[in-house]
Design an enzyme around this catalytic site. Sequence first.
Site, PDB file in Angstrom:
ATOM      1  N   ARG A  89      37.616  73.245  87.486  1.00  0.00           N
ATOM      2  CA  ARG A  89      37.709  72.611  86.155  1.00  0.00           C
ATOM      3  C   ARG A  89      37.871  73.658  85.054  1.00  0.00           C
ATOM      4  O   ARG A  89      38.507  73.399  84.031  1.00  0.00           O
ATOM      5  CB  ARG A  89      36.500  71.714  85.895  1.00  0.00           C
ATOM      6  CG  ARG A  89      35.175  72.430  85.999  1.00  0.00           C
ATOM      7  CD  ARG A  89      34.027  71.462  85.781  1.00  0.00           C
ATOM      8  NE  ARG A  89      32.781  72.046  86.225  1.00  0.00           N
ATOM      9  CZ  ARG A  89      31.609  71.824  85.631  1.00  0.00           C
ATOM     10  NH1 ARG A  89      31.529  71.039  84.579  1.00  0.00           N
ATOM     11  NH2 ARG A  89      30.517  72.375  86.100  1.00  0.00           N
TER      12      ARG A  89
ATOM     13  N   SER B 295      32.105  69.050  80.275  1.00  0.00           N
ATOM     14  CA  SER B 295      32.321  68.953  81.726  1.00  0.00           C
ATOM     15  C   SER B 295      33.766  69.262  82.104  1.00  0.00           C
ATOM     16  O   SER B 295      34.032  69.788  83.174  1.00  0.00           O
ATOM     17  CB  SER B 295      31.975  67.548  82.221  1.00  0.00           C
ATOM     18  OG  SER B 295      30.618  67.276  82.006  1.00  0.00           O
TER      19      SER B 295
ATOM     20  N   GLU C 274      37.365  54.610  78.650  1.00  0.00           N
ATOM     21  CA  GLU C 274      38.459  55.201  79.426  1.00  0.00           C
ATOM     22  C   GLU C 274      39.720  54.341  79.398  1.00  0.00           C
ATOM     23  O   GLU C 274      40.833  54.866  79.391  1.00  0.00           O
ATOM     24  CB  GLU C 274      38.019  55.439  80.873  1.00  0.00           C
ATOM     25  CG  GLU C 274      36.917  56.487  81.028  1.00  0.00           C
ATOM     26  CD  GLU C 274      35.522  55.939  80.771  1.00  0.00           C
ATOM     27  OE1 GLU C 274      35.379  54.720  80.591  1.00  0.00           O
ATOM     28  OE2 GLU C 274      34.576  56.746  80.748  1.00  0.00           O
TER      29      GLU C 274
ATOM     30  N   PHE D  69      36.354  57.855  86.885  1.00  0.00           N
ATOM     31  CA  PHE D  69      36.682  57.124  85.655  1.00  0.00           C
ATOM     32  C   PHE D  69      38.148  57.320  85.268  1.00  0.00           C
ATOM     33  O   PHE D  69      38.659  56.633  84.398  1.00  0.00           O
ATOM     34  CB  PHE D  69      35.751  57.560  84.523  1.00  0.00           C
ATOM     35  CG  PHE D  69      34.302  57.596  84.934  1.00  0.00           C
ATOM     36  CD1 PHE D  69      33.780  56.574  85.713  1.00  0.00           C
ATOM     37  CD2 PHE D  69      33.487  58.647  84.579  1.00  0.00           C
ATOM     38  CE1 PHE D  69      32.455  56.596  86.130  1.00  0.00           C
ATOM     39  CE2 PHE D  69      32.157  58.681  84.981  1.00  0.00           C
ATOM     40  CZ  PHE D  69      31.638  57.656  85.760  1.00  0.00           C
TER      41      PHE D  69
ATOM     42  N   ASP E 188      24.640  63.723  91.382  1.00  0.00           N
ATOM     43  CA  ASP E 188      24.783  62.422  90.700  1.00  0.00           C
ATOM     44  C   ASP E 188      25.003  61.277  91.683  1.00  0.00           C
ATOM     45  O   ASP E 188      24.790  60.108  91.352  1.00  0.00           O
ATOM     46  CB  ASP E 188      25.946  62.458  89.701  1.00  0.00           C
ATOM     47  CG  ASP E 188      25.516  63.061  88.368  1.00  0.00           C
ATOM     48  OD1 ASP E 188      24.309  63.252  88.166  1.00  0.00           O
ATOM     49  OD2 ASP E 188      26.410  63.330  87.535  1.00  0.00           O
TER      50      ASP E 188
ATOM     51  N   ARG F 262      34.058  70.156  90.452  1.00  0.00           N
ATOM     52  CA  ARG F 262      32.950  70.654  89.648  1.00  0.00           C
ATOM     53  C   ARG F 262      32.415  72.012  90.087  1.00  0.00           C
ATOM     54  O   ARG F 262      32.141  72.874  89.236  1.00  0.00           O
ATOM     55  CB  ARG F 262      31.813  69.624  89.700  1.00  0.00           C
ATOM     56  CG  ARG F 262      30.566  70.101  89.005  1.00  0.00           C
ATOM     57  CD  ARG F 262      29.467  69.041  89.069  1.00  0.00           C
ATOM     58  NE  ARG F 262      28.306  69.484  88.331  1.00  0.00           N
ATOM     59  CZ  ARG F 262      27.079  69.576  88.865  1.00  0.00           C
ATOM     60  NH1 ARG F 262      26.867  69.248  90.126  1.00  0.00           N
ATOM     61  NH2 ARG F 262      26.073  69.987  88.134  1.00  0.00           N
TER      62      ARG F 262
END
Lengths: 281, 317
Positions: free
Chosen positions: B13, B40, B61, B86, B120, B170
């Site tokens: 990212r 993020s 979104e 998303f 998560d 991530r």
Amino acid sequence: MPNTQQLQDLTTQVRRDILRMVHKVNSGHPGGSLGCAEFFVCLYQEIMDRNDNFDMDGIGEDLFFLSNGHISPVFYSVLARSGYFPVDELNTFRLIDSRLQGHPTTHEGLPGVRVASGSLGQGFSVALGAAETKKLNKDNHLVYSLHGDGELQEGQNWEGIMYAAANNVDNIISTIDLNGQQIDGATDDVLPMGSVRAKFEAFGWTVVDIEYGNDIDAILKGMAEAKSLTGKGKPVCVLLKTVMGNGVDFMMHTHAWHGKAPNDEQLAIGLSQNAETLGDY
Amino acid sequence: MKTYTNTGNKDTRSGFGAGLTELGKTNENVVALCADLIGSLKMDEFKANHPERFFQVGIAEANMIGLAAGMTIGGKIPFTGTFANFSTGRVYDQIRQSIAYSDKNVKICASHAGLTLGEDGATHQILEDIGLMKMLPGMTVINTCDYNQTKAATIAIAEHHGPVYLRFGRPKVANFTPEDQNFEIGKAVQLTEGNDVTIVATGHLVWEALEAAKTLNEQGISAEVINIHTIKPLDDKAILDSVSKTGCIVTAEEHNYLGGLGESVSRVLAQHKPTPQEFVATNDTFGESGTPAQLMEKYGLNASAIVKATETVLKRK
């Protein structure tokens, strides 16, 4: 600039186009199309500042986005009669290999259409994006959009409506076709929305009412007022009260003709109520 | 066997963020949108450099996708940023109608893809997004393997007209592809030459495939590792050329085996050269909470899983 009678004549012809298009293929959406005929005629003939040659980017002209894409018959008729493509092409509505798909699309390259619509609730976001790009391009022209009242039940609308006020998108005039009908019945029966005006005001929009949305002078006056309210930091919403099926007596004030085509006999009655003013395609 | 050096772990990212920063300087038509995940997605620098071209849309979104579609009208090149879940499943119909069917030049940039999102859990770990996106007509689907490649891909997709799904992740992972690489959409990158097995991998699994190839090499098995950064359009020729030599193949991805890279490869092989294939992918399941390493181990998405799959496929030759 056309006078009211010329706009009225064009509206009558557009109604004939709508009826003949849906009759030929025994499918399509005449009710909402008829209800918005005056609005489309005024928009394309009088209200919008638009270039003759279609260009997707539309820089230096006003843009229009149809969110409730099922009223494609009125959109196609007015686009053709405004010079975007040959009027004869209306003959191909919903046929195989046609550019006039059941719901409008850019996919077949039909001039005048800038985004596909039909799956409801997406038009606010797209129109707002185009309005943001106009600002980035320092293009002072406006973005217009049209949405069904039943369509407001889709949640994405309210994301866009919230965004517009928060970001001062004041170069957009979004019109809601308040005909009070949707497929399953009256909007107040299917999912009552309460006051649409209060909702838009609460979301930070300036709201203009057009009480007689099938009256050409009322539309021109209301849209001129809406235009005068742009550029003042707030997005502008027009609540256009229309009669579904307007101009064909047995189609008026009912949801029955939302997505149903007339048979031969019904077509003849509908046409008899709308004189051929500019020549059928 | 050709070997690769990890120049230091970095997150993909951040490669996206660096690419976007570069694009901000070189292409004034590039605009960026984010749905409340600027940090993020590493979009902070672009936002700081070009506030007028950055759009914070909030947790909305669907609106972000529609806005991006509309912004293309007038010549902008929008890059949307949010998590992969998303970016795809949540907004599938918006992408389908307003972007793909309408042929809008939007770059859907998706971070935190797959299990390596970690703690998560499954609500955020999408393992179906490659399938969702590759089924859309006209959509280009890219899953980059490291920081350098993600940066190069981000810059490259701005020059490509049409909708693109760019998938990255991530965690900090090995950074081993060249800093100055020329990213060519749809062109597979052969990393090692081998004769016994073809290993095609995408995303975080590419480094694992190289690690697996080292182990296999020690066992006397020569593996040809191919980095498939573009899942659609797929580089059919690179795959067919390689299996013509090796006669078997292992596909590796951080995605469900249904709908992923492996199935795309199977299609090519079935049509042109039926070849034994094994899948390193999740087995039609959701993920769960855990560290990225624990999850990749538990769900069989690492170098040892690739070695095992190779041993299986070799027996089927």
